[in-house]
Scaffold this active site. Structure first.
Site, short mmCIF file in Angstrom:
data_model
loop_
_atom_site.label_atom_id
_atom_site.label_comp_id
_atom_site.label_asym_id
_atom_site.label_seq_id
_atom_site.Cartn_x
_atom_site.Cartn_y
_atom_site.Cartn_z
N ASP A 112 0.57 -1.47 -0.24
CA ASP A 112 -0.25 0.31 -0.33
C ASP A 112 0.83 1.17 -0.16
O ASP A 112 1.75 1.24 0.07
CB ASP A 112 -0.78 -0.40 1.64
N ASP A 134 -10.28 3.49 -3.23
CA ASP A 134 -11.11 1.84 -2.74
C ASP A 134 -12.83 2.35 -3.28
O ASP A 134 -13.23 2.99 -3.60
CB ASP A 134 -11.07 2.49 -0.66
#
Ligand code: GLA
Length: 651
Positions: free
Chosen positions: A395, A459
């Site tokens: 990430d 997301d």
């Protein structure tokens, strides 16, 4: 006497008072089922929970949401007037001024299907538009905010919005009206191979390939020709071993049961490229969020086998954020109490023939605030390899603190190269998935940084607006996809989800779920389920076990679809029908066509070769229903709202 007069007046005026106009603010309705591309609508707040502000003006009443979004309100003919001010929230203003995000949206309001308001382009740093509508007699109001342009950071407000009504107040729509419908036919009794035609591995590193074969049990698989170094594990139905020589090797096998025999083959290419077709599997994030545990991962592996997902190519089981403990004195990352023994867990997943993945970040902390890999990249890569990991999602989050919000592409590349080099130095193949939300045109350098896949958007959530807006952001990334390098529009939001232990059904309608899988298939996107597999319902199982649909995703050409047709009016999206055709070239010279209805109403799409960028269509197959269609010069196809068709065509 005075009291009597007051009472008398009150009694006489009571019926009139009942009929009098009343006022209700939009922020007093239950908008929790409203659909938004990001988060849920906020009452008396902007979508990021701050005060609603448009062009410097602060509002104490209103609803903050996001473009794209949709609110559906039932008025039952009782509303006379709707007033609102609409605009882009000032939160976007600064970024828009810097040219970072456009903050360009359009507001559309439909009253019983008729467009009664369209704002045209509204930008950040513009005063709110005032909307004042007479809605006498209207039953249903739909308010759309559409995102114009490529940005996906459009915070918008319905400020000071209220209804004036008589009798019963308006209320927000609560449920989707579509019932699940099954498209994938039952599998054949006889064996069929449904796996990829090509796998990429590094010389000398362990190989594990789960064999995707459907058919009635008991079913046997026997090797006909296996390269030296490889063995069939008949119990776990997988190939294990390693090959030290570079080059292509073909495996021949045979599956049989009492209904028949099926010979099948696939290639292993020993070289520098992993993941020659998009990864297919599962990831814990959309399901349990930070509450993931070893126990739940074990259950996922068992569910893969129980529901037969392995027979259709699903093979990765990936742990997202939430597994980490502290670093020990030697700098080694440990697991938290939910993962008592990571190696044992990986061994048991491998034992069943599946691959296992893990998650970290280049920063000091992950997005969930647990220790990241900053300064410990080599240590961590080695630990993951020792545990037996096959996949790492890496990430970005707190790495922003190191390199600033506007990190350059080179800074991104440096961070990812550090970990990809460390992974390559281990004795395992560990596929690297970059997760930095598409910043700095990752599609152009993701592969160079060592990634096999990279997220291209923020997301995903389980709303049509989120899925639709992600689809809309994919066209320009198409040239950069290929075997071993995939644009990742984020994980799947079908089935039972929750991002926590509070598991609930996806908010996508069945048609929207078909479109989600259809588009992710033609986009050659990684297919990572995010649902609670212990609660796999027949609809979701049917949706994810269509061998012809999955084969389009797994096609060895590895090409991503490009949009070849779009209705002339691209915006606003809030149209009755809004057709698009996406086309993906396939290895055998055919094309996969996804026809999607991005509009809010069902309708008929007339397919002609020209709409698919083809001269002619000589062969046409409906992949969801697995049947051939006859085609002369055109074909009418009925498609529900937000639904789709997935076709395989030959020119
Ligand atoms: C980011 C990612 C998600 C998930 C979480 C974990 O938000 O985009 O997919 O990995 O971090 O904290």
């Amino acid at each position: 006497m005075r009291l009597l007069t007051i009472l008398f007046t009150a009694v006489c005026l009571f019926p009139l008072a009942l009929k009098a106009q009343q006022k209700i603010y939009l922020d007093e309705l239950d908008l929790s089922r409203s659909s938004s591309g990001w988060k849920v609508p906020q009452m008396r707040k902007a979508v990021d929970y701050d005060t609603i502000r448009i062009y410097g003006k602060r509002y104490s009443r209103g609803v903050g949401t996001h473009a794209t979004s949709k609110m559906e309100i039932w008025l039952d003919g009782k509303v006379k007037r709707f007033y609102t001010e609409v605009g882009v929230d000032d939160k976007v203003a600064k970024a828009a001024k810097e040219g970072k995000h456009l903050g360009e949206v359009a507001f559309t309001i439909l009253a019983d299907g008729q467009r009664v308001y369209y704002s045209d382009t509204v930008r950040a740093n513009e005063p709110a538009r005032k909307v004042d509508l007479n809605l006498t007699g209207v039953s249903r109001l739909i308010m759309y905010a559409d995102q114009l342009g490529p940005s996906h950071h459009d915070h918008i407000d319905y400020a000071d919005a209220y209804f004036e009504y008589e009798g019963t107040p308006p209320y927000a729509a609560m449920e989707t009206s579509e019932l699940p419908y099954i498209l994938t036919p039952l599998p054949l009794n006889a064996p069929q191979y449904n796996g990829a035609a090509r796998y990429g591995v590094s010389p000398g590193k362990p190989i594990l390939i789960k064999l995707a074969v459907s058919g009635k049990e008991p079913l046997q698989i026997k090797p006909t020709k296996l390269p030296r170094g490889l063995k069939l594990d008949a119990a776990a139905r997988c190939i294990r071993g390693s090959i030290s020589q570079k080059g292509k090797q073909t495996l021949l096998l045979e599956a049989s049961n009492k209904f028949g025999k099926q010979a099948f083959s696939f290639d292993i290419v020993v070289g520098d490229t992993l993941q020659l077709t998009p990864p297919m599997g599962w990831n814990s994030w959309n399901c349990w969020g930070m509450e993931v545990s070893a126990k739940s991962i074990k259950q996922v592996a068992e569910s893969f086998s129980k529901f037969g997902l392995d027979k259709y190519g699903w093979s990765y089981i990936n742990i997202d954020d939430g597994w980490q403990g502290e670093r020990d004195a030697s700098g080694k990352i440990t697991t938290n109490a939910k993962f008592p023994d990571m190696k044992k867990l990986a061994d048991s997943v491998h034992g069943m023939g599946y691959k296992i993945g893990i998650y970290s970040s280049p920063g000091e902390k992950t997005c969930g605030g647990l220790p990241g890999s900053f300064g410990f990249e080599s240590n961590d890569a080695k630990t993951y390899a020792d545990w037996g990991m096959d996949y790492l999602k890496y990430d970005w989050c707190s790495y922003k603190e190191k390199v600033g919000k506007n990190a350059t592409a080179q800074q991104h590349i440096d961070a990812y190269k550090k970990i990809s080099n460390a992974l390559k130095a281990t004795d395992r193949d560990i596929v690297l998935s970059l997760c930095q939300y598409g910043e700095q045109n990752v599609e152009k350098w993701g592969s160079q940084a060592g990634g096999s896949l990279w997220r291209t958007t923020g997301d995903i959530i389980d709303t049509w607006e989120s899925v639709d807006q992600i689809i809309n952001l994919q066209n320009h990334t198409q040239p950069y996809a290929g075997p071993g390098r995939y644009n990742d529009p984020d994980m799947l939001v079908v089935g039972q989800l929750g991002w926590s232990s509070k598991i609930r059904a996806t908010r996508l309608t069945p048609s929207e779920q078909y479109t989600h899988i259809t588009m992710w298939s033609v986009l050659a996107a990684p297919l990572l389920l995010g649902c609670d597999l212990t609660k796999l319902d027949p609809f979701t199982l049917n949706l994810i076990t269509n061998r012809e649909v999955n084969a389009i995703n797994q096609d060895v050409l590895g090409k991503q679809a490009v949009r070849v047709f779009q209705d002339t009016v691209a915006f606003p999206f809030a149209q009755k029908n809004f057709w698009e055709v996406w086309k993906k070239p396939l290895a055998n010279g055919e094309y996969a066509l996804a026809i999607i209805n991005r509009g809010y109403d069902g309708g008929t799409f007339t397919l002609r070769p020209s709409k698919a960028g083809l001269k002619s269509i000589s062969k046409l197959r409906d992949c969801w229903r697995q049947k051939d269609l006859s085609f002369k010069t055109e074909l009418d196809i009925d498609i529900p709202p937000h639904g789709s068709y997935l076709l395989r065509v030959r020119e």
